[in-house]
Design a protein around this motif. Sequence first.
Motif, short mmCIF file in Angstrom:
data_model
loop_
_atom_site.label_atom_id
_atom_site.label_comp_id
_atom_site.label_asym_id
_atom_site.label_seq_id
_atom_site.Cartn_x
_atom_site.Cartn_y
_atom_site.Cartn_z
N ILE A 8 0.85 -1.18 0.00
CA ILE A 8 0.00 0.00 0.00
C ILE A 8 0.89 1.24 0.00
CG2 ILE A 8 -1.87 1.23 1.17
CD1 ILE A 8 -2.67 -1.59 0.41
N THR A 10 0.86 5.74 -0.51
CA THR A 10 0.01 6.92 -0.38
C THR A 10 0.30 7.86 -1.54
OG1 THR A 10 0.14 6.71 2.01
CG2 THR A 10 -0.66 8.81 1.16
N ARG A 15 -4.53 9.47 -0.50
CA ARG A 15 -5.28 8.22 -0.56
C ARG A 15 -4.32 7.04 -0.53
NH1 ARG A 15 -8.65 9.13 -5.94
NH2 ARG A 15 -6.52 9.50 -6.61
N ASP A 16 -4.77 5.91 0.08
CA ASP A 16 -4.00 4.67 0.10
C ASP A 16 -4.35 3.88 -1.15
OD1 ASP A 16 -2.88 5.29 2.52
OD2 ASP A 16 -4.36 4.18 3.69
N GLY A 34 6.41 1.79 0.99
CA GLY A 34 5.05 1.78 1.53
C GLY A 34 4.93 0.82 2.69
N ARG A 35 3.77 0.18 2.81
CA ARG A 35 3.56 -0.79 3.88
C ARG A 35 2.85 -2.02 3.30
NH1 ARG A 35 0.05 3.30 4.40
NH2 ARG A 35 -2.15 2.80 4.54
N ARG A 49 -8.29 2.64 -0.91
CA ARG A 49 -9.00 2.37 0.34
C ARG A 49 -10.13 3.38 0.48
NH1 ARG A 49 -7.05 -0.45 4.74
NH2 ARG A 49 -4.93 -0.14 3.99
#
Length: 138
Positions: A8, A10, A15-16, A34-35, A49
């Motif tokens: 994910i 940003t 926004r994700d 990211g993550r 998301r």
Amino acid sequence: MTQRYATIITDDDGRDIVSAIGEFEGAAPRPRLGRVEPVAPGVLIGMVRDAAGGFGFPQAGIGGHAIGLVLARLKAQASMAKRAGAAKTAATAKPKRAKRAKRAKKKTGRSRKPVGSMPKAGKAASDAAAKAMGQVDG
């Protein structure tokens, strides 16, 4: 047992967005950018998301910044077309000197007397002199 994980990131608007998806066994992979989160089987790359915490594709709408960019491009194209049209008409227009020279040429195009012609009095005098010398066939 395999688990689906999504990377994910940003975007500029905060926004994700899902940028990558992979299936891994065991522990979650370490993120490089990211993550990483576990996701459901229906999640696809490019989904955003939503407010409820799920994922979905963004609505097909035009943002305010996109409208400004489009208007600026249209204005630039209109001014370039205007300049090109003005340059084209200036290039096809005839200069004023050419028109004047053309008129002057028409005035000088009058019929002229032949170069070898003499006045009648002069011709008669030259014929008389030639006759006196005996050169006229006559």
